[in-house]
Design an enzyme around this catalytic site. Structure first.
Site, PDB file in Angstrom:
ATOM      1  CB  VAL B 134      -0.913   0.060   1.247  1.00 54.30           C
ATOM      2  CG1 VAL B 134      -1.817   1.296   1.185  1.00 54.30           C
ATOM      3  CG2 VAL B 134      -1.745  -1.196   1.381  1.00 54.30           C
ATOM      4  CB  ILE B 138       3.995   6.262   1.589  1.00 55.75           C
ATOM      5  CG1 ILE B 138       3.984   6.884   0.196  1.00 55.75           C
ATOM      6  CG2 ILE B 138       3.626   7.292   2.645  1.00 55.75           C
ATOM      7  CD1 ILE B 138       2.585   7.269  -0.281  1.00 55.75           C
ATOM      8  N   GLY B 189       3.348   5.038 -20.451  1.00 55.24           N
ATOM      9  CA  GLY B 189       3.638   3.955 -19.522  1.00 55.24           C
ATOM     10  C   GLY B 189       3.086   4.190 -18.122  1.00 55.24           C
ATOM     11  CE  LYS B 207      -1.977  -0.100  -4.409  1.00 54.85           C
ATOM     12  NZ  LYS B 207      -1.789   0.941  -5.446  1.00 54.85           N
TER      13      LYS B 207
END
Lengths: 430, 430
Positions: B134, B138, B189, B207
């Site tokens: 997730v 971070i 992309g 998530k």
């Protein structure tokens, strides 16, 4: 810890201390079930144990005798929330010597006596944790020291003083003068009666010292870096930066590696409006970290206050109970920093505000000085015209050397056509 | 771990896997010195071990034989980065059975087989860590599960899909249609050739399931909550929300406790422009958490990509090496959630876009239906006038019940003066 009951002693029954008691009253089951042990607030010591704090606590848990905590062999963790240098330092050292882990929010003490406190913890085989000392309840130090440990840090930019950020936000939104907003903030309790510590950047500097230890493994003393507050910022600076340049002004603590040198400094900074730090408003804090692998990360939340700070204190307690022998050193294990860069050698863009007479030849004289110091301009704006009167002139430079800017500004200020001491603010270009 | 050398096996030598190898090549000293041990990438297994990945690796470390990792008793930690359900699930279970710790970024697998994987880790006395699943690099799961453990969580709002956020940001900045931006994102992309997973909200949902476990101790299966993507958002929605209402539109994963019920849902959401989540743009992610003690906290950064995700994987390795016996359960120890709220019972404000003929009596017929469902309006705007032609009508409701909105919209859509299926978007009011 092998014991089934962990006893905690709390030194300092002020605002944050009351928050800690409140969490023990209401949320301690969360921590207890996570650690699989009973966690008991055994004793709370303060000089004043009679004034009501608005939180429930059994009278027999209160004491004015510090040794009821420091010398109680049953107490495993000491939470220090009294603040200040002494006797907090003596109490913490004693607790560590007596084999107790320490949780502290005392950024002033940590920033000043880091080596002594860190060594004392190591020598006694116990831990000292201080997540609450920077950014209140925001998880900042754990992420820096552990979750992001695979990164060489490139920079840390922190809006880490709620009072200063509140004042700048309010000046920006309402076009008010610094003094007006400060007074209002004092009335509302957002600023201390003596606000020097917050508005002159000292609080930011202390927190930056701790961030620099965690992110770069470097301990820099406050007397060795530039600390500048927000008292000279005017509504005109804020308005011009916003409307003409697309920047907001924030008080920033900056630690930044450039080649093998570390820049450490605290000062107001122009930040592009679309940078996430520009959206950190009011009393909120934001710590913007750039690592070589992770790229930019920002951690945001309430940087102060009773319950947010108490949340961080209890988070540290959980970590200590689960990992009393945690042997992760603070900061990267080997600093890659060769030395702390002198501010004079820092390169930045600058916003400059001058107040000069509106008469022929003034701009010529100013620009000549700038040229002599190798400073080129990105923009020059004179907003008002008022022949023969003093008018503000706003300039933004291209990248220039701090030393050159300082000397140029001194020369410019000594011109007889320049009426007030000029102001320059560094610009964040990330 | 008692050993002086920790051996790591990596399954999956794709983009993230190459990032992990790159960190082993360049930054592993940071981790090694923090844990005081050698950390060795012993084996990398992939079906394709010949295509150059742009990172250096000794040929003898590469293998196509999975048992070179799963059955090697010297390997302590298995990093699974192959993705997908099978054979990833089988490999992870085998690794856990063989007493190896597992680090995974496989949100699809974790979201679908959480109970099985978590139980297998516990039964075998090893850990499964998944910070990278997730928000990429971070730090999100560690803070939720540990640093903020003293909080009862109130809500989690996540912008956790970079592709969807990139598309919405670009639509907003340039006024482009969804399809145009999607095509461009595919060319660059930023979006897969089959983008369904990202733009229909499935990735966000997976998530969100993991965030809900960590924040609320509740495991909710994807089939049990509402998941809605961004394909029906138009530039007009974005423009009207911004210019007339002061909102931006973001794809949000929401887990929110209201009384003792939990709301879990994924859908586009109108967010006030001054909310920090509104400033999370481009491919960036932001997870906004509200705890009862800490208040709001936001964790921000790059939610995907080779090096950010690899940073999180290595952070997990550090945590495992230091605390192989970490016994902190995931999520709060005792859920306070009585049940998962049916979306029909969710109360929200709604933005509504209709396309109706511009003729007398139309607004009367629409507003009568709304009144019948007890829906009151905060604002109604018809931007163009074009008698007898279809024109867009924008409405914002006061708080209303989802069930009522749905039924009202169905009735409205069945009116012969309404030309297209109407659109409604929920509004975040925090």
């Amino acid at each position: 810890m092998d014991k089934n009951t962990i006893n905690v002693g709390l030194i300092g029954f002020g605002t944050i201390g009351s928050g800690v008691v409140a969490i023990f009253n209401e949320n301690i089951d969360l921590i207890q079930k996570k650690v699989g042990k009973e966690v008991n607030l055994k004793k709370v010591v303060d000089l004043d144990i009679t004034t009501p704090r608005g939180v429930e606590i059994a009278p027999e848990k209160l004491s004015t005798e510090i040794n009821d905590i420091l010398e109680d062999p049953e107490i495993d963790i000491v939470i220090e929330l009294m603040g200040g240098y002494e006797p907090a330092r003596t109490f913490i050292l004693k607790a560590l010597e007596n084999g107790k882990h320490v949780v502290s929010a005392n950024k002033a003490l940590l920033a000043k006596h880091w080596e002594e406190l860190n060594s004392a913890a190591q020598e006694n085989g116990v831990r000292i944790c201080f997540e609450a000392s920077v950014g209140g309840g925001i998880p900042v130090l754990q992420p820096l020291n552990e979750s992001l440990a695979a990164n060489h840090m490139e920079s840390i930019y922190g809006i880490i003083n709620g009072t200063a950020n509140y004042i700048l936000t309010k000046m920006s939104r309402e076009g008010l003068e610094f003094k007006e907003v400060l007074q209002e903030a004092q009335e509302k309790g957002y600023a201390e009666q003596d606000p020097t510590f917050d508005i002159e950047g000292h609080d930011t500097a202390q927190k930056l010292i701790i961030l620099t230890i965690m992110g770069f493994g470097e301990y820099v003393k406050q007397e060795n870096f530039h600390v500048e507050g927000i008292t000279r910022i005017t509504p005109e600076d804020i308005q011009f930066a916003s409307e003409e340049l697309g920047y907001v002004i924030k008080l920033l603590g900056i630690a930044r590696k450039v080649d093998s040198e570390l820049e450490v400094r605290v000062h107001p900074t122009l930040i592009p409006q679309d940078h996430l730090l520009a959206s950190v408003n009011d009393v909120f804090n934001g710590v913007y970290i750039v690592g070589d692998a992770v790229g930019p990360v920002m951690l945001y939340g309430q940087g102060a206050g009773m319950m947010p700070t108490a949340s961080a204190v209890l988070g540290d307690c959980l970590d200590i109970i689960n990992h009393p022998q945690k042997n992760i050193p603070y900061g990267p294990p080997e600093s890659q920093v060769k030395n702390i860069k002198d501010l004079d050698n820092v390169i930045s863009k600058y916003y400059i505000r001058l107040t000069a007479l509106d008469q022929p030849g003034v701009l010529y004289r100013i620009s000549k000085i700038l040229r002599n110091y190798n400073i080129s301009l990105e923009s020059v704006t004179q907003k008002k015209r008022s022949h023969g009167q003093a008018v503000p002139i706003f300039m933004v430079t291209h990248e220039a050397l701090e030393k050159n800017i300082k000397q140029a500004m001194e020369e410019i200020d000594s011109l007889n056509v320049v009426q007030e001491k000029s102001m320059f603010i560094r610009v964040l270009e990330d």
